[in-house]
Structures are given as C-alpha cells and as structure tokens.
Design a protein around this motif. Structure first.
Motif, mmCIF file in Angstrom:
data_model
loop_
_atom_site.group_PDB
_atom_site.id
_atom_site.type_symbol
_atom_site.label_atom_id
_atom_site.label_comp_id
_atom_site.label_asym_id
_atom_site.label_seq_id
_atom_site.Cartn_x
_atom_site.Cartn_y
_atom_site.Cartn_z
ATOM 1 N N LEU A 63 -53.466 33.937 4.585
ATOM 2 C CA LEU A 63 -53.879 33.896 3.174
ATOM 3 C C LEU A 63 -54.899 34.982 2.861
ATOM 4 N N ALA A 64 -55.730 35.309 3.854
ATOM 5 C CA ALA A 64 -56.758 36.329 3.653
ATOM 6 C C ALA A 64 -56.201 37.742 3.828
ATOM 7 N N GLY A 65 -54.915 37.842 4.144
ATOM 8 C CA GLY A 65 -54.296 39.154 4.298
ATOM 9 C C GLY A 65 -54.627 39.840 5.617
ATOM 10 N N LEU A 66 -55.158 39.075 6.563
ATOM 11 C CA LEU A 66 -55.457 39.648 7.882
ATOM 12 C C LEU A 66 -54.167 39.637 8.695
ATOM 13 N N GLN A 67 -53.896 40.716 9.376
ATOM 14 C CA GLN A 67 -52.590 40.810 10.015
ATOM 15 C C GLN A 67 -52.633 40.482 11.502
ATOM 16 N N LEU A 68 -52.620 39.208 11.787
ATOM 17 C CA LEU A 68 -52.483 38.811 13.178
ATOM 18 C C LEU A 68 -51.050 38.339 13.346
ATOM 19 N N GLY A 69 -50.297 39.052 14.152
ATOM 20 C CA GLY A 69 -48.890 38.714 14.306
ATOM 21 C C GLY A 69 -48.687 37.302 14.828
ATOM 22 N N ARG A 70 -49.277 37.045 15.978
ATOM 23 C CA ARG A 70 -48.939 35.788 16.643
ATOM 24 C C ARG A 70 -50.165 35.159 17.300
ATOM 25 N N ILE A 71 -50.081 33.865 17.523
ATOM 26 C CA ILE A 71 -51.064 33.225 18.390
ATOM 27 C C ILE A 71 -50.359 32.623 19.603
ATOM 28 N N CYS A 72 -51.074 32.666 20.721
ATOM 29 C CA CYS A 72 -50.539 32.188 21.992
ATOM 30 C C CYS A 72 -51.285 30.926 22.375
ATOM 31 N N VAL A 73 -50.540 29.861 22.588
ATOM 32 C CA VAL A 73 -51.152 28.574 22.889
ATOM 33 C C VAL A 73 -50.750 28.149 24.297
ATOM 34 N N ASN A 74 -51.732 27.754 25.088
ATOM 35 C CA ASN A 74 -51.441 27.255 26.436
ATOM 36 C C ASN A 74 -50.887 25.846 26.345
ATOM 37 N N VAL A 75 -49.823 25.619 27.065
ATOM 38 C CA VAL A 75 -49.154 24.324 26.995
ATOM 39 C C VAL A 75 -48.975 23.780 28.409
ATOM 40 N N SER A 76 -49.347 22.523 28.578
ATOM 41 C CA SER A 76 -49.102 21.848 29.849
ATOM 42 C C SER A 76 -47.770 21.101 29.751
ATOM 43 N N PRO A 77 -46.960 21.136 30.812
ATOM 44 C CA PRO A 77 -45.696 20.396 30.782
ATOM 45 C C PRO A 77 -45.887 18.916 30.472
ATOM 46 N N LEU A 78 -47.065 18.393 30.798
ATOM 47 C CA LEU A 78 -47.336 16.982 30.501
ATOM 48 C C LEU A 78 -47.355 16.716 28.997
ATOM 49 N N GLN A 79 -47.770 17.720 28.235
ATOM 50 C CA GLN A 79 -47.711 17.577 26.777
ATOM 51 C C GLN A 79 -46.272 17.515 26.298
ATOM 52 N N VAL A 80 -45.471 18.420 26.875
ATOM 53 C CA VAL A 80 -44.078 18.535 26.453
ATOM 54 C C VAL A 80 -43.320 17.250 26.777
ATOM 55 N N GLN A 81 -43.767 16.588 27.833
ATOM 56 C CA GLN A 81 -43.195 15.317 28.259
ATOM 57 C C GLN A 81 -43.347 14.230 27.196
#
Ligand code: C2E
Ligand code: MG
Ligand code: MG
Ligand code: MG
Length: 282
Positions: A107-125
């Motif tokens: 919304l602020a027009g700042l150009q950050l393409g992507r964010i990387c989030v750490n994921v534990s397989p236990l979350q995905v479970q």
C-alpha cells in the motif's frame, strides 16, 4: 531460585537430549505466555541481488525477548515450540504478522517482491494449516507467488508423505518452496528432486571460506550449475565479508543474505531501506 531462572549456558549441558529436555522445562510455559500475549517480534533480513545491491525479498525471523529470561535464540525456542506443539500457534502468528507487513508495504508503494517464511513440517501436519495460510493470504490481498516457504534440509528427511503432498499442492498453487540450510544434512543433491523446490538456500558453512578455499569454490560452482540447469534459484546464506561477495559474483551466484549485506532489521528499518531504493520516476 535465581540461577533456575537463568537460561542454561550451553557449556554446562552435556548430552543434546538432556539439553533439550531442560530447555523445554525452562522455556515451555514462558513461551506459551509470550505467544498468547503477543510478545514475540519479527525481524526481516533482506535478501540481496549481489550485482545491484537491491533488496529483492526478506526472510522473516522470529524474535523473543522475555522480560525475565532475556533474549532467547530461535534455535532454542523453535525447538521447544516443536516439542510442545506450540509451533502451530507460533507459526500462525508469524505468518499473519508477516503478511500484514507485506500488505502495508504494498500500500505504501514499497517494492518488496517476496517474503520468506520458515516453516516446520509439524505446522504443515496441522490439518487447518494450509487453509489458514490461504485465508491469511486473501485477507491481506496477496498472491501465492509473493510467499516463499522455507523448509530445512534436515526437516525434509523426516517428512511424512502427507506433509510432502500438502507442500506439492501449495507449490502447484504458486507458492515458492525453498530448501533451507542446504549442505548441513546428510541428504545431498538428490533431496532437491523429492519436492518441487523453486529455490535452494546454501548454508553458510559451505561458503565460510569461499573467498580463498578452492574446494568450497568448486562445490558451490557445481551446485550453481545444477541449479541453473534445473531452473532452481540459489540464495547463499551467511555472507559476512565483501571478499566472499566478490567471489560469489565471480562464481555466478546472484543472490545472497548475510551480515555483510544486511543484518536482520526491524520493520521500520526495512521500510527505510526499501524507501531508499525506490528510483524516482521521470
Ligand atoms: P534460518 O532460517 O537459516 O535463518 C538464517 C539465520 O542466520 C538467522 O538466525 C539469521 O539471523 C542468521 N544469519 C543471517 N546472516 C548471517 C551471517 O552473516 N552470519 C551468521 N553467522 N548468521 C547469519 P536466527 O534468526 O537466529 O534463526 C535461526 C533459525 O531459527 C532460522 O535459521 C530458522 O531455521 C529458525 N527460525 C527463525 N524464525 C523462525 C520461525 O518463525 N519459524 C520457524 N519454524 N523457524 C524459525
Ligand atoms: Mg530460513
Ligand atoms: Mg538457513
Ligand atoms: Mg538455519
């Protein structure tokens, strides 16, 4: 009583199993409280295009500064969160806050393409994880291609087929999948083919001496050639010296993360950095 409240210095703890049990006893309840009262924080470490110096993405790193125990390392409290089934609520909070920040920057027009989030397989479970993920994405008006899900090489070794299927499904929907800490496990290159990874993050131990060690140079060259041939993006972690950065460029490595490029930043600091790299139009 007083010593009991101090985090255990790691030198006092011999066996890893014993260490994790003690950490768990010490940290489990304060961590539950910190999650519940939203006392955790996020840091954002820029991922840089080495050639231009531009920020192309940021990795979201969880921070916990407990009022009694002091600042805790994620290496410790993520372990505890996984062992005590708190990783789901912690991960959900991280995801929500990270998406919220990305939306605000959009919304602020700042150009950050992507964010990387750490994921534990236990979350995905967790059966609701991926629907929660999709709902959070929609709530913040983001598309899956803006999100990189990072899974450590070690965690992939023990992954159930259910979790792997979920991740394949998310990849099909457009999420990026990164193998994190590549080179720390016993798994080798073949693991890269087991899930549809779109990127690989080379562990800092593999580039610690890249500016002068010819064996590390040869190994990294091989990984880069392989990744280029398969269309997998390479990000090198732990770039601490400008000489490493120069050698990485020479070897054809295009993206890096590390203290030499930028430390993990607060939301404000990242905003200022993104603001400074917006090129004025006309
Ligand atoms: P990671 O995902 O490999 O994150 C990179 C780690 O390297 C971060 O440590 C970062 O601060 C550190 N680092 C960055 N540049 C340099 C450098 O130039 N030199 C050195 N020596 N280190 C550097 P941090 O923040 O302590 O996190 C440790 C690990 O904890 C992360 O490793 C990740 O596996 C886990 N973690 C952190 N936040 C979360 C989270 O929200 N969820 C989950 N599941 N895991 C998390
Ligand atoms: Mg990571
Ligand atoms: Mg890593
Ligand atoms: Mg790591």
């Amino acid at each position: 009583e007083e010593t009991h409240r101090q985090p255990f210095p790691s030198c006092c703890i011999a066996a890893p199993v014993e260490r994790s049990v003690q950490l768990q006893e010490l940290l489990a309840r304060p961590l539950a409280l910190a999650i519940e009262q939203e006392q955790l924080e996020l840091a954002f470490q820029p991922i840089i295009e080495l050639e231009s110096g531009r920020v192309i993405a940021a990795e979201v790193l969880c921070r916990w500064d407990d009022p009694v125990l002091g600042r805790q390392s994620p290496a410790d409290f993520i372990d505890v969160a996984e062992a005590t089934a708190q990783i789901s609520s912690l991960g959900r909070w991280v995801m929500e806050r990270a998406f919220e920040a990305l939306h605000r920057w959009d919304l602020a027009g700042l150009q950050l393409g992507r964010i990387c989030v750490n994921v534990s397989p236990l979350q995905v479970q967790d059966p609701t994880w991926s629907s929660d993920l999709l709902m959070a994405l929609e709530r913040h008006q983001l598309t899956p291609d803006r999100i990189v899900l990072e899974l450590t090489e070690g965690s992939i070794l023990e992954m159930s087929t259910h979790v792997a299927d979920q991740l394949r499904d998310l990849r099909r929907q457009g999420f990026a999948l990164a193998m994190d800490d590549f080179g720390t496990g016993y798994s080798g290159l073949q693991r890269l083919t087991e899930l549809p990874f779109s990127e690989v993050k080379i562990d800092r131990s593999l580039i610690s001496a890249i500016d002068y060690d010819q064996l590390q140079q040869a190994m990294l060259s091989a990984v880069i050639r392989l990744s280029d041939a398969t269309g997998i993006m390479v990000v090198v972690e732990g770039v601490e010296r400008s000489r490493q950065r120069q050698m990485l460029l020479t070897l054809g490595c295009r993206h890096g993360q590390g203290y030499q490029l930028s430390a993990p930043l607060s939301e404000r600091e990242l905003e200022a950095l993104l603001q400074s790299q917006i090129t004025p139009e006309a």
